[in-house]
Design a protein around this motif. Structure first.
Motif, PDB file in Angstrom:
ATOM      1  N   PRO A  64       0.858  -1.182   0.000  1.00  0.00           N
ATOM      2  CA  PRO A  64       0.000   0.000   0.000  1.00  0.00           C
ATOM      3  C   PRO A  64       0.901   1.241   0.000  1.00  0.00           C
ATOM      4  CG  PRO A  64      -0.677  -1.571   1.692  1.00  0.00           C
ATOM      5  CD  PRO A  64       0.641  -2.046   1.174  1.00  0.00           C
ATOM      6  N   LEU A  65       0.562   2.230  -0.782  1.00  0.00           N
ATOM      7  CA  LEU A  65       1.481   3.349  -0.970  1.00  0.00           C
ATOM      8  C   LEU A  65       1.581   4.281   0.231  1.00  0.00           C
ATOM      9  CD1 LEU A  65       1.029   4.304  -4.721  1.00  0.00           C
ATOM     10  CD2 LEU A  65       2.736   2.820  -3.654  1.00  0.00           C
ATOM     11  N   ASP A  66       0.820   3.983   1.314  1.00  0.00           N
ATOM     12  CA  ASP A  66       1.030   4.730   2.554  1.00  0.00           C
ATOM     13  C   ASP A  66       1.962   3.978   3.508  1.00  0.00           C
ATOM     14  OD1 ASP A  66      -0.690   2.685   3.238  1.00  0.00           O
ATOM     15  OD2 ASP A  66      -2.201   3.962   4.164  1.00  0.00           O
ATOM     16  N   ARG A  67       2.545   2.882   3.073  1.00  0.00           N
ATOM     17  CA  ARG A  67       3.580   2.193   3.838  1.00  0.00           C
ATOM     18  C   ARG A  67       4.932   2.586   3.270  1.00  0.00           C
ATOM     19  NH1 ARG A  67       1.481  -2.171   6.815  1.00  0.00           N
ATOM     20  NH2 ARG A  67      -0.666  -1.624   7.301  1.00  0.00           N
ATOM     21  N   PRO A  68       5.943   2.711   4.105  1.00  0.00           N
ATOM     22  CA  PRO A  68       6.146   2.113   5.422  1.00  0.00           C
ATOM     23  C   PRO A  68       5.463   2.825   6.585  1.00  0.00           C
ATOM     24  CG  PRO A  68       8.081   3.343   4.792  1.00  0.00           C
ATOM     25  CD  PRO A  68       7.177   3.342   3.595  1.00  0.00           C
ATOM     26  N   GLY A  69       4.935   4.003   6.397  1.00  0.00           N
ATOM     27  CA  GLY A  69       4.323   4.746   7.495  1.00  0.00           C
ATOM     28  C   GLY A  69       5.328   5.670   8.154  1.00  0.00           C
ATOM     29  N   TYR A 119       8.490   7.183  -1.835  1.00  0.00           N
ATOM     30  CA  TYR A 119       8.149   6.882  -0.445  1.00  0.00           C
ATOM     31  C   TYR A 119       7.922   5.390  -0.229  1.00  0.00           C
ATOM     32  CZ  TYR A 119       5.706   6.841   4.010  1.00  0.00           C
ATOM     33  OH  TYR A 119       5.338   6.575   5.304  1.00  0.00           O
ATOM     34  N   SER A 120       7.263   4.739  -1.161  1.00  0.00           N
ATOM     35  CA  SER A 120       6.863   3.341  -1.000  1.00  0.00           C
ATOM     36  C   SER A 120       7.401   2.539  -2.186  1.00  0.00           C
ATOM     37  CB  SER A 120       5.334   3.260  -0.876  1.00  0.00           C
ATOM     38  OG  SER A 120       4.900   1.953  -0.585  1.00  0.00           O
ATOM     39  N   THR A 121       6.645   1.540  -2.649  1.00  0.00           N
ATOM     40  CA  THR A 121       7.092   0.704  -3.765  1.00  0.00           C
ATOM     41  C   THR A 121       7.385   1.590  -4.970  1.00  0.00           C
ATOM     42  OG1 THR A 121       5.723  -1.099  -2.922  1.00  0.00           O
ATOM     43  CG2 THR A 121       6.495  -1.279  -5.194  1.00  0.00           C
ATOM     44  N   GLN A 122       8.563   1.470  -5.551  1.00  0.00           N
ATOM     45  CA  GLN A 122       9.045   2.490  -6.479  1.00  0.00           C
ATOM     46  C   GLN A 122      10.041   1.927  -7.475  1.00  0.00           C
ATOM     47  OE1 GLN A 122      12.628   4.733  -4.644  1.00  0.00           O
ATOM     48  NE2 GLN A 122      11.353   4.137  -2.893  1.00  0.00           N
ATOM     49  N   ARG A 249       7.867  -7.026   7.188  1.00  0.00           N
ATOM     50  CA  ARG A 249       7.893  -6.355   8.487  1.00  0.00           C
ATOM     51  C   ARG A 249       7.112  -5.048   8.443  1.00  0.00           C
ATOM     52  NH1 ARG A 249      13.948  -5.929  10.516  1.00  0.00           N
ATOM     53  NH2 ARG A 249      12.839  -5.162  12.358  1.00  0.00           N
ATOM     54  N   LEU A 250       6.952  -4.487   7.255  1.00  0.00           N
ATOM     55  CA  LEU A 250       6.217  -3.235   7.125  1.00  0.00           C
ATOM     56  C   LEU A 250       4.706  -3.447   7.186  1.00  0.00           C
ATOM     57  CD1 LEU A 250       8.214  -1.542   4.230  1.00  0.00           C
ATOM     58  CD2 LEU A 250       8.512  -1.211   6.685  1.00  0.00           C
ATOM     59  N   VAL A 251       4.263  -4.651   6.934  1.00  0.00           N
ATOM     60  CA  VAL A 251       2.821  -4.912   6.918  1.00  0.00           C
ATOM     61  C   VAL A 251       2.373  -5.808   8.062  1.00  0.00           C
ATOM     62  CG1 VAL A 251       2.696  -4.605   4.433  1.00  0.00           C
ATOM     63  CG2 VAL A 251       3.028  -6.894   5.351  1.00  0.00           C
ATOM     64  N   HIS A 321      18.030   0.289 -13.852  1.00  0.00           N
ATOM     65  CA  HIS A 321      17.057   0.852 -12.911  1.00  0.00           C
ATOM     66  C   HIS A 321      16.993  -0.002 -11.649  1.00  0.00           C
ATOM     67  CE1 HIS A 321      15.267   3.985 -15.444  1.00  0.00           C
ATOM     68  NE2 HIS A 321      15.416   3.148 -16.453  1.00  0.00           N
ATOM     69  N   LEU A 322      16.726   0.665 -10.518  1.00  0.00           N
ATOM     70  CA  LEU A 322      16.587  -0.012  -9.233  1.00  0.00           C
ATOM     71  C   LEU A 322      15.174   0.181  -8.697  1.00  0.00           C
ATOM     72  CD1 LEU A 322      19.942   0.989  -7.474  1.00  0.00           C
ATOM     73  CD2 LEU A 322      19.401  -1.166  -8.629  1.00  0.00           C
ATOM     74  N   GLY A 323      14.604  -0.908  -8.173  1.00  0.00           N
ATOM     75  CA  GLY A 323      13.302  -0.863  -7.527  1.00  0.00           C
ATOM     76  C   GLY A 323      13.448  -1.168  -6.049  1.00  0.00           C
ATOM     77  N   GLU A 324      12.697  -0.476  -5.223  1.00  0.00           N
ATOM     78  CA  GLU A 324      12.825  -0.625  -3.772  1.00  0.00           C
ATOM     79  C   GLU A 324      11.451  -0.800  -3.130  1.00  0.00           C
ATOM     80  OE1 GLU A 324      14.857   2.948  -2.692  1.00  0.00           O
ATOM     81  OE2 GLU A 324      16.624   2.470  -3.889  1.00  0.00           O
ATOM     82  N   LEU A 325      11.454  -1.476  -1.986  1.00  0.00           N
ATOM     83  CA  LEU A 325      10.255  -1.671  -1.170  1.00  0.00           C
ATOM     84  C   LEU A 325       9.137  -2.385  -1.930  1.00  0.00           C
ATOM     85  CD1 LEU A 325      10.173   1.721   0.780  1.00  0.00           C
ATOM     86  CD2 LEU A 325      10.808  -0.523   1.675  1.00  0.00           C
TER      87      LEU A 325
END
Length: 366
Positions: A64-69, A119-122, A249-251, A321-325
């Motif tokens: 969810p794009l409001d994670r990690p919080g 901020y989140s999955t990117q 761990r974020l969820v 390219h790098l993807g995170e979270l």
């Protein structure tokens, strides 16, 4: 440093660089390339991805794009802000369309989002990390990005802090006609990745299955030992997925982990043998379910060296390219249960001109 001339770019008779980093891909895909190793993802690679679809099951690989919080992972990035728009001066949420069209019975909602793109999955664009590098060969390093695109010329931003950050959003001049933006990554923005499309074969390496969730720095030896144990091969044009268990761990509830927690695996960005493997493998992109793909900041970094050496290698030198979270736990579980490591990945970023990163909702099909 390697020496190589390029055809004129921009003003006739000028060159963007005369020196490129050793073993980089600058110029390999053309003097004005903006795609890097995405150039290796074409029809053949898409067909290879489609060949990995056996069960017809899809997995969403986004948090969810409001994670990690909160701001525990970065004090500079904030959760999304969602607000309603206005319609004819009324709050455009549970709004009677009759405020604009008398007698209408519609009830409508419209909203706007203030979104920190990383901020989140990117996905990271090449413009996310550049370096001071002597691309002119005059003995003075200048700030440049992948393929020699120049800070201040090709990649521009404001000098005034008042035109950056959340506080600057109070200035809405130019919002209606699209001129309110104050930064532009141009040739190294994320929209080029989106325009090309990101769909092909992905290969998942399940680091958590071998190292658990304790902090483990993964260099070439550890990575290849897992690949040998799980009989995983990676080919040019593949997208590499690294599952560490960090995103879970974020969820799972509780406070989000910080780098100080030293939790879960992360690549050793300073390992020269790992660098060489990434160069030789021809992988098109790397995505992980952790904060930065690599251990950040690099504990071995010294003055005159990058604190994000893997970002330097991938985004600046190679055009990877790098993807995170990313959310990879469900996919990893399925692939391990079926004795597989590959899938079809569809993961385009937003086609957002100017931006140096983008949220993404990747879909893996198995």
């Amino acid at each position: 440093m390697s020496q190589q001339s390029v055809p004129p770019h921009g003003t006739p008779g000028t060159q963007r660089w005369t020196r490129r980093p050793d073993h980089s891909t600058w110029g390999d895909f053309g003097p004005d390339d903006v795609l890097g190793r995405l150039n290796l993802i074409g029809p053949d690679q898409v067909r290879k991805g489609l060949a990995e679809v056996h069960d017809g099951i899809t997995y969403c690989l986004s948090l969810p794009l409001d994670r990690p919080g909160g701001t525990v992972l970065s004090p500079n990035r904030f959760p999304p802000v969602v607000r309603p728009t206005l319609r004819s001066g009324a709050v455009n949420f549970n709004c009677d369309m009759s405020v604009a069209h008398p007698g209408a019975t519609d009830v409508v909602n419209d909203d706007l989002v203030v979104l920190h793109t990383q901020y989140s999955t990117q996905w990271d664009a090449f413009g996310h990390v550049g370096a001071r590098f002597d691309a002119d060969g005059d003995g003075t390093p200048e700030p440049v990005y992948y393929n020699g695109w120049r800070a201040g010329t090709d990649v521009t931003g404001p000098a005034d802090p008042g035109r950056a950050g959340g506080g600057s959003l109070a200035d809405l001049e130019g919002m209606a006609d699209g001129t309110a933006s104050t930064s532009d990554a141009g040739p190294v923005d994320i929209s080029h990745m989106a325009r090309h499309g990101v769909q092909g074969r992905a290969v998942l390496i399940d680091l958590e299955a071998h190292f658990g969730t304790a902090r483990t720095t993964i260099g070439y030896e550890q990575l290849t030992s897992v690949m040998d144990a799980d009989r995983i091969s990676v080919e040019a044009g593949d997208i590499l997925l690294l599952h560490t268990g960090y995103a879970r761990r974020l969820v799972d509830g509780g406070p989000p982990p910080s780098d100080a927690d030293n939790g879960c695996a992360a690549l050793d960005g300073a390992d020269p043998r790992l660098h060489q493997w990434i160069r030789d493998s021809g992988i098109a992109a790397i995505a992980a379910d952790n904060h930065a793909v690599e251990a950040f900041p690099d504990p071995t970094a010294r003055p005159g060296q990058p604190v994000l050496p893997l970002h330097h290698l991938c985004l600046f030198e190679l055009g990877v390219h790098l993807g995170e979270l990313w959310w990879l736990s469900d996919l990893a579980q399925h692939l391990r249960a079926t004795g597989r490591s590959r899938c079809l990945l569809t993961a385009p970023p937003l086609r957002l001109p100017r931006a140096t990163g983008s949220p993404v909702t990747p879909i893996a099909t198995v």
